[in-house]
Write a protein that holds these residues in place. Structure first.
Motif, PDB file in Angstrom:
ATOM      1  N   MET A 119       3.172  -1.080 -11.278  1.00 32.59           N
ATOM      2  CA  MET A 119       2.912  -2.504 -11.152  1.00 32.59           C
ATOM      3  C   MET A 119       4.178  -3.263 -10.780  1.00 32.59           C
ATOM      4  O   MET A 119       4.168  -4.149  -9.920  1.00 32.59           O
ATOM      5  CB  MET A 119       2.340  -3.050 -12.464  1.00 32.59           C
ATOM      6  CG  MET A 119       0.930  -2.607 -12.769  1.00 32.59           C
ATOM      7  SD  MET A 119       0.422  -3.129 -14.423  1.00 32.59           S
ATOM      8  CE  MET A 119       0.727  -4.883 -14.326  1.00 32.59           C
ATOM      9  N   GLY A 120       5.286  -2.904 -11.439  1.00 34.93           N
ATOM     10  CA  GLY A 120       6.536  -3.571 -11.136  1.00 34.93           C
ATOM     11  C   GLY A 120       6.987  -3.321  -9.706  1.00 34.93           C
ATOM     12  O   GLY A 120       7.514  -4.230  -9.042  1.00 34.93           O
TER      13      GLY A 120
ATOM     14  N   ALA B  33       2.091 -11.672 -20.834  1.00 32.21           N
ATOM     15  CA  ALA B  33       2.226 -11.596 -19.378  1.00 32.21           C
ATOM     16  C   ALA B  33       3.116 -10.424 -19.009  1.00 32.21           C
ATOM     17  O   ALA B  33       4.186 -10.226 -19.602  1.00 32.21           O
ATOM     18  CB  ALA B  33       2.818 -12.892 -18.832  1.00 32.21           C
ATOM     19  N   GLY B  34       2.660  -9.622 -18.044  1.00 37.84           N
ATOM     20  CA  GLY B  34       3.471  -8.506 -17.560  1.00 37.84           C
ATOM     21  C   GLY B  34       3.414  -7.301 -18.478  1.00 37.84           C
ATOM     22  O   GLY B  34       2.354  -6.955 -19.030  1.00 37.84           O
ATOM     23  N   ALA B  35       4.553  -6.635 -18.648  1.00 36.50           N
ATOM     24  CA  ALA B  35       4.610  -5.403 -19.432  1.00 36.50           C
ATOM     25  C   ALA B  35       4.232  -5.664 -20.892  1.00 36.50           C
ATOM     26  O   ALA B  35       4.534  -6.720 -21.454  1.00 36.50           O
ATOM     27  CB  ALA B  35       6.004  -4.795 -19.361  1.00 36.50           C
TER      28      ALA B  35
ATOM     29  N   LEU C 277       0.822  -1.209   0.000  1.00 34.88           N
ATOM     30  CA  LEU C 277       0.000   0.000   0.000  1.00 34.88           C
ATOM     31  C   LEU C 277       0.853   1.255   0.000  1.00 34.88           C
ATOM     32  O   LEU C 277       0.548   2.240  -0.688  1.00 34.88           O
ATOM     33  CB  LEU C 277      -0.930  -0.009   1.210  1.00 34.88           C
ATOM     34  CG  LEU C 277      -1.989  -1.109   1.249  1.00 34.88           C
ATOM     35  CD1 LEU C 277      -2.791  -1.033   2.551  1.00 34.88           C
ATOM     36  CD2 LEU C 277      -2.919  -1.034   0.052  1.00 34.88           C
ATOM     37  N   ILE C 278       1.933   1.238   0.752  1.00 34.46           N
ATOM     38  CA  ILE C 278       2.827   2.402   0.815  1.00 34.46           C
ATOM     39  C   ILE C 278       3.470   2.637  -0.548  1.00 34.46           C
ATOM     40  O   ILE C 278       3.523   3.774  -1.044  1.00 34.46           O
ATOM     41  CB  ILE C 278       3.892   2.198   1.902  1.00 34.46           C
ATOM     42  CG1 ILE C 278       3.240   2.225   3.294  1.00 34.46           C
ATOM     43  CG2 ILE C 278       4.983   3.261   1.808  1.00 34.46           C
ATOM     44  CD1 ILE C 278       4.148   1.776   4.413  1.00 34.46           C
ATOM     45  N   THR C 279       3.958   1.585  -1.170  1.00 35.00           N
ATOM     46  CA  THR C 279       4.582   1.717  -2.491  1.00 35.00           C
ATOM     47  C   THR C 279       3.590   2.244  -3.509  1.00 35.00           C
ATOM     48  O   THR C 279       3.912   3.109  -4.337  1.00 35.00           O
ATOM     49  CB  THR C 279       5.132   0.355  -2.950  1.00 35.00           C
ATOM     50  OG1 THR C 279       6.093  -0.106  -2.005  1.00 35.00           O
ATOM     51  CG2 THR C 279       5.783   0.460  -4.320  1.00 35.00           C
TER      52      THR C 279
ATOM     53  N   GLU D  83       4.130   4.488 -17.183  1.00 43.48           N
ATOM     54  CA  GLU D  83       4.106   4.860 -15.759  1.00 43.48           C
ATOM     55  C   GLU D  83       3.303   3.853 -14.953  1.00 43.48           C
ATOM     56  O   GLU D  83       3.675   3.491 -13.829  1.00 43.48           O
ATOM     57  CB  GLU D  83       3.529   6.264 -15.603  1.00 43.48           C
ATOM     58  CG  GLU D  83       4.461   7.356 -16.086  1.00 43.48           C
ATOM     59  CD  GLU D  83       4.007   8.736 -15.648  1.00 43.48           C
ATOM     60  OE1 GLU D  83       3.249   8.846 -14.659  1.00 43.48           O
ATOM     61  OE2 GLU D  83       4.396   9.722 -16.302  1.00 43.48           O
ATOM     62  N   TRP D  84       2.184   3.420 -15.499  1.00 44.61           N
ATOM     63  CA  TRP D  84       1.366   2.415 -14.824  1.00 44.61           C
ATOM     64  C   TRP D  84       2.169   1.128 -14.637  1.00 44.61           C
ATOM     65  O   TRP D  84       2.150   0.509 -13.572  1.00 44.61           O
ATOM     66  CB  TRP D  84       0.110   2.166 -15.661  1.00 44.61           C
ATOM     67  CG  TRP D  84      -0.850   1.170 -15.088  1.00 44.61           C
ATOM     68  CD1 TRP D  84      -0.971   0.776 -13.789  1.00 44.61           C
ATOM     69  CD2 TRP D  84      -1.841   0.432 -15.812  1.00 44.61           C
ATOM     70  NE1 TRP D  84      -1.985  -0.155 -13.653  1.00 44.61           N
ATOM     71  CE2 TRP D  84      -2.519  -0.378 -14.884  1.00 44.61           C
ATOM     72  CE3 TRP D  84      -2.212   0.399 -17.156  1.00 44.61           C
ATOM     73  CZ2 TRP D  84      -3.557  -1.234 -15.264  1.00 44.61           C
ATOM     74  CZ3 TRP D  84      -3.246  -0.451 -17.531  1.00 44.61           C
ATOM     75  CH2 TRP D  84      -3.912  -1.255 -16.594  1.00 44.61           C
TER      76      TRP D  84
END
Length: 351
Positions: A230-231, A185-187, A48-50, A225-226
């Motif tokens: 996620m990463g 999958a992923g980016a 949550l902090i990240t 940026e999104w």
């Protein structure tokens, strides 16, 4: 800073706030999550902090935190888009159960509306759910407009017939031989990022009810940026694309997400097909292919959740056929800042 005998309200920029502030906000968010969804696994505070730290370059985010000693008992985050919809301020406001009916929500709202108007915003947009009835009651007292009724719908995977996924894929291949589907999958692949951003803009065809909102324009920069966020949080994403054989154009996509440590929950994100390529069974095909692959990659999954406007009959037909059922009733509300000022003006004890 606003203070009274019960609490103090302080503002914070989450991208630069001290770690202790964001940790207290994350703990508050977990209290609210436990009230709304007590059966769900907890959110790791570090995640949550990240997430809060990663503010997009095309928005301005400000927090207003109500402190009782060293605890945050009430919170409002204000999201100000800087490109489209610059007349709007999006607000996420919450108060812990023990602190309700003491004027705290109104005190937070006073900070929110002052900030929004100072930034040239004339309307607030927020969401309530039937899991915390106090939110809707407060919003109605404001005189806000219920602009978009919707539901979080849930699929219990114990009730899913796996053969249905195969049937939908086979039907898609038979009905639409001029298309192919492929998994990512992923980016997203960087060389196709502009195409994918353009495909994302098909989401502007989804119903928005009476929301006073212009189309959002996805760009490669926003997608990058999104993906960085996620990463940083470890969020997993699986996407199935539909591509037209002859032209090579991307015509549809469907996405699923899950978070390490909360693997039992899959979240169905966007599903969209370009209007001129609909009625070929592509929506069912890409959703089925994506879910089948997600279950192969995440054997811990037990539920899939997705948000749908109640007026989105086309997508609801697909989801209900797959086995989704209403889980949480939600409403998107909007209200002019002048109307909020009028409401707060009748409550002088909150100044």
């Amino acid at each position: 800073m606003t203070t009274n005998l019960l609490w103090r309200i302080e503002s914070a920029d989450p991208s630069t706030a001290p770690e202790a502030v964001l940790r207290a906000v994350a703990a508050h968010r977990e209290v609210i999550r436990a009230e709304r969804l007590p059966q769900d696994p907890t959110w790791p505070l570090e995640t949550l902090i990240t997430e809060m730290r990663h503010v997009q370059s095309d928005e301005r985010v400000t927090q207003f935190n109500a402190w009782e000693g060293e605890r945050v008992i009430g919170h409002a985050t204000v999201f100000l888009p800087l490109r489209e919809n610059t007349h709007l301020a999006f607000v996420d406001l919450s108060v812990e159960a023990a602190a309700r009916r003491q004027g705290l929500a109104a005190a937070l709202l006073r900070e929110v509306v002052t900030h929004a108007e100072a930034q040239g915003r004339s309307k607030l947009v927020g969401k309530t759910s039937d899991r915390i009835a106090a939110g809707e009651a407060f919003t109605r007292r404001l005189g806000a407009q219920a602009a978009l009724p919707m539901h979080t719908n849930q699929l219990d995977l114990a009730e899913l017939r796996p053969v249905l996924l195969d049937e939908w894929s086979e039907q898609g291949e038979a009905r639409a031989p001029e298309y192919r589907v492929w998994l990512n999958a992923g980016a997203y692949p960087e060389e196709r990022l502009s195409e994918i951003a353009d495909l994302w803009n098909v989401m502007n065809t989804a119903p928005i009810g009476d929301l006073d909102m212009e189309d959002w324009q996805m760009t490669p920069e926003r997608l990058r940026e999104w993906q960085l966020q996620m990463g940083a949080t470890g969020e997993q994403r699986l996407t199935t694309f539909a591509e037209h054989h002859t032209s090579g154009q991307l015509v549809g996509f469907s996405e699923l997400f899950w978070q390490p440590g909360r693997d039992i929950l899959l979240f169905q994100g966007a599903t969209a097909v370009r209007p001129e390529h609909r009625r070929h069974g592509l929506g069912r095909w890409i959703k089925a292919a994506n879910l089948r692959e997600a279950l192969a990659r995440n054997a811990q999954a037990r539920f899939v959740r997705t948000g749908n406007a109640d007026s989105n009959q086309g997508m609801l037909a697909i989801n209900y056929a797959l086995g989704f059922r209403p889980f949480i009733a939600q409403t998107d509300w909007q209200v002019e800042t002048a109307r909020v000022r009028e409401y707060l003006g009748a409550r002088p004890g909150l100044s």
